[in-house]
Write an enzyme that holds these catalytic residues in place. Sequence first.
Site, PDB file in Angstrom:
ATOM      1  N   ARG A   1       0.853  -1.190   0.000  1.00 15.43           N
ATOM      2  CA  ARG A   1       0.000   0.000   0.000  1.00 15.43           C
ATOM      3  C   ARG A   1       0.891   1.243   0.000  1.00 15.43           C
ATOM      4  O   ARG A   1       1.693   1.446   0.910  1.00 15.43           O
ATOM      5  CB  ARG A   1      -0.896   0.007   1.247  1.00 15.43           C
ATOM      6  CG  ARG A   1      -1.653   1.305   1.434  1.00 15.43           C
ATOM      7  CD  ARG A   1      -2.536   1.249   2.695  1.00 15.43           C
ATOM      8  NE  ARG A   1      -3.236   2.494   2.909  1.00 15.43           N
ATOM      9  CZ  ARG A   1      -3.051   3.287   3.967  1.00 15.43           C
ATOM     10  NH1 ARG A   1      -2.202   2.955   4.924  1.00 15.43           N
ATOM     11  NH2 ARG A   1      -3.727   4.402   4.082  1.00 15.43           N
TER      12      ARG A   1
ATOM     13  N   HIS B   1      -3.150  10.833   1.145  1.00 17.18           N
ATOM     14  CA  HIS B   1      -2.540  10.611   2.461  1.00 17.18           C
ATOM     15  C   HIS B   1      -1.973  11.967   2.931  1.00 17.18           C
ATOM     16  O   HIS B   1      -0.768  12.115   3.117  1.00 17.18           O
ATOM     17  CB  HIS B   1      -1.468   9.522   2.378  1.00 17.18           C
ATOM     18  CG  HIS B   1      -1.140   8.882   3.698  1.00 17.18           C
ATOM     19  ND1 HIS B   1      -1.224   7.530   3.926  1.00 17.18           N
ATOM     20  CD2 HIS B   1      -0.715   9.419   4.875  1.00 17.18           C
ATOM     21  CE1 HIS B   1      -0.864   7.259   5.167  1.00 17.18           C
ATOM     22  NE2 HIS B   1      -0.543   8.392   5.764  1.00 17.18           N
TER      23      HIS B   1
ATOM     24  N   GLU C   1      -7.316   8.064   6.798  1.00 22.03           N
ATOM     25  CA  GLU C   1      -7.601   8.641   8.116  1.00 22.03           C
ATOM     26  C   GLU C   1      -8.145  10.062   8.066  1.00 22.03           C
ATOM     27  O   GLU C   1      -7.504  11.008   8.571  1.00 22.03           O
ATOM     28  CB  GLU C   1      -6.329   8.621   8.981  1.00 22.03           C
ATOM     29  CG  GLU C   1      -5.764   7.238   9.212  1.00 22.03           C
ATOM     30  CD  GLU C   1      -4.659   7.233  10.275  1.00 22.03           C
ATOM     31  OE1 GLU C   1      -4.238   8.312  10.718  1.00 22.03           O
ATOM     32  OE2 GLU C   1      -4.224   6.150  10.655  1.00 22.03           O
TER      33      GLU C   1
ATOM     34  N   ASN D   1      -6.833   1.337  10.363  1.00 25.16           N
ATOM     35  CA  ASN D   1      -5.493   1.610  10.893  1.00 25.16           C
ATOM     36  C   ASN D   1      -5.608   1.587  12.404  1.00 25.16           C
ATOM     37  O   ASN D   1      -6.425   2.313  12.980  1.00 25.16           O
ATOM     38  CB  ASN D   1      -4.991   2.995  10.462  1.00 25.16           C
ATOM     39  CG  ASN D   1      -4.643   3.049   8.985  1.00 25.16           C
ATOM     40  OD1 ASN D   1      -4.718   2.038   8.281  1.00 25.16           O
ATOM     41  ND2 ASN D   1      -4.261   4.222   8.512  1.00 25.16           N
TER      42      ASN D   1
ATOM     43  N   TYR E   1      -3.389   1.600  16.117  1.00 24.33           N
ATOM     44  CA  TYR E   1      -2.151   1.700  16.888  1.00 24.33           C
ATOM     45  C   TYR E   1      -2.380   1.437  18.378  1.00 24.33           C
ATOM     46  O   TYR E   1      -1.626   0.720  19.008  1.00 24.33           O
ATOM     47  CB  TYR E   1      -1.502   3.083  16.680  1.00 24.33           C
ATOM     48  CG  TYR E   1      -0.963   3.215  15.268  1.00 24.33           C
ATOM     49  CD1 TYR E   1       0.322   2.796  14.959  1.00 24.33           C
ATOM     50  CD2 TYR E   1      -1.771   3.683  14.230  1.00 24.33           C
ATOM     51  CE1 TYR E   1       0.812   2.854  13.657  1.00 24.33           C
ATOM     52  CE2 TYR E   1      -1.295   3.748  12.928  1.00 24.33           C
ATOM     53  CZ  TYR E   1      -0.013   3.328  12.647  1.00 24.33           C
ATOM     54  OH  TYR E   1       0.457   3.360  11.362  1.00 24.33           O
TER      55      TYR E   1
ATOM     56  N   GLU F   1      -2.934  -0.408   8.328  1.00 27.53           N
ATOM     57  CA  GLU F   1      -1.745   0.037   9.074  1.00 27.53           C
ATOM     58  C   GLU F   1      -1.802  -0.532  10.475  1.00 27.53           C
ATOM     59  O   GLU F   1      -2.835  -0.455  11.138  1.00 27.53           O
ATOM     60  CB  GLU F   1      -1.677   1.569   9.229  1.00 27.53           C
ATOM     61  CG  GLU F   1      -1.278   2.329   8.000  1.00 27.53           C
ATOM     62  CD  GLU F   1      -1.190   3.839   8.236  1.00 27.53           C
ATOM     63  OE1 GLU F   1      -0.888   4.275   9.374  1.00 27.53           O
ATOM     64  OE2 GLU F   1      -1.444   4.577   7.271  1.00 27.53           O
TER      65      GLU F   1
HETATM   66  C1  BGC Z   1      -0.692   7.620   9.509  1.00 31.19           C
HETATM   67  C2  BGC Z   1       0.756   7.481   9.123  1.00 31.19           C
HETATM   68  C3  BGC Z   1       1.648   7.706  10.338  1.00 31.19           C
HETATM   69  C4  BGC Z   1       1.311   6.641  11.358  1.00 31.19           C
HETATM   70  C5  BGC Z   1       2.143   6.727  12.627  1.00 31.19           C
HETATM   71  C6  BGC Z   1      -1.038   6.983  10.828  1.00 31.19           C
HETATM   72  O1  BGC Z   1      -1.872   7.856  11.520  1.00 31.19           O
HETATM   73  O2  BGC Z   1      -1.521   7.168   8.475  1.00 31.19           O
HETATM   74  O3  BGC Z   1       1.043   8.401   8.104  1.00 31.19           O
HETATM   75  O4  BGC Z   1       2.989   7.698  10.019  1.00 31.19           O
HETATM   76  O5  BGC Z   1      -0.037   6.758  11.738  1.00 31.19           O
HETATM   77  O6  BGC Z   1       1.934   7.935  13.287  1.00 31.19           O
END
Ligand code: BGC
Length: 445
Positions: free
Chosen positions: A75, A119, A164, A290, A292, A352
Amino acid sequence: MPSLPGGFAWGVSTSAFQIEGATGEEGRGQSIWDTFVHSHEKIRDGHTADTACDHYHRYPEDIALMRRLGVDVYRFSVSWPRILPAGVGAVNAAGLDFYDRLVDALLAAEITPMATLFHWDLPQALEDVGGWLDRDTAGRFGEYAGVVAARLGDRVRHWITLNEPFEHMALGYALGRHAPGHSLLLDALPAAHHQLLGHGLAVEALRASGAGHVMLTNSYSPAVPAGGSEEDVAASRAYDTLHRGMFTDPVLLGRYPDLAAFGVDGDALPFVEDGDLATIAAPLDGLGVNYYNPTRLAAPVPGSPLPFETTEFEGVDTTDFGWPVLPSGLTRTLTDLTEDYGDALPPLWITENGCSYFTAPDADGAIADRARIDYLEAHVRAVAEAIDQGADVRGYLVWSLLDNFEWAEGYHQRFGLVHVDPESRNRTPKASFDWYRELIAGQRR
Ligand code: BGC
């Protein structure tokens, strides 16, 4: 490691501004990020992305790395100002040629290209006339999608319209931490709607070009109340409405959520015109997720403009970015989406997932990023767990292939499976690269 379903796709993700460099080459126009990087002193230590990872010139090397990794999918994002330097009108042939070469090289390496159209690197010329606060930007985005699809659509089957839109609105328009640097708080909401309208128009353009598989990628961060009080629970609900509902309900259900907690009438948003929601809710082939970390919420402090306060998790490991490591949040993201959206939910793709650890090379030049391996392994398990619980997840893409320009953090936060020397730009695969290669190979056996 549990086996994921047959046909499950493994991949890596990047974005144009974060890796390409060559910002002044071959007719590329300026983006809001070029302006932000050079005029706002908001990037840690004044880092710029003028060269970034020099992927624009070194992409064959990066594709060779991906081939070694054994990924199914890559991607990447297309830089709008490289294609349309003024955002609209004249097309820069050299820009299209670059992505043409990239796509051909990926296909020759048997890697499926997955192209994101936006992006965050809006052409500066469009920001000069209002950016995403201006409704016309949505139309411009649809036109740009048509230009890219006309050139690449015969070979690229997997498309993502936006990356996002919540983060872009929040960080770029509400809080001023990212380009274009506006601090409008709730007055940033038109930037949400216009991005979503742009998404809908881009879907139309992609479909008209015969695009096979179209998605939108949102960031998801499940809301966790800090305590059991009614106020904390209400704060958590409000955050969820803004972060998830505002960007998922219109796309999947064709309506905005109840925004009463923000003092806004979701049924009478002044920037929503007749027919917009039908455009936004065009059927999709997948939803990009995505993930985290989750977010912990408490009641707002008196006088706060928002109905929540974000707070830190206690006693939880964090990455070098300070983000809590809580893989169960990924399972929950996927199972909540599945339960809450039911039949309206298309198949899910993790577009992601990754972590920032600044692991230095040892005396032999090896990079033993054990913490990243632990993070990724736990999150892949979390995906498997969600699939066991009924979520339809089709792929998992690591953020990121390379250490790259991490927006306001410059090169300080490193998410790559591959180390990129900030001076020479030489690439060195980390231990996590080998781990991922073995994981993919193992899943194929
Ligand atoms: C984004 C990326 C970013 C990653 C880590 C995501 O919010 O799509 O561009 O590098 O998080 O912060």
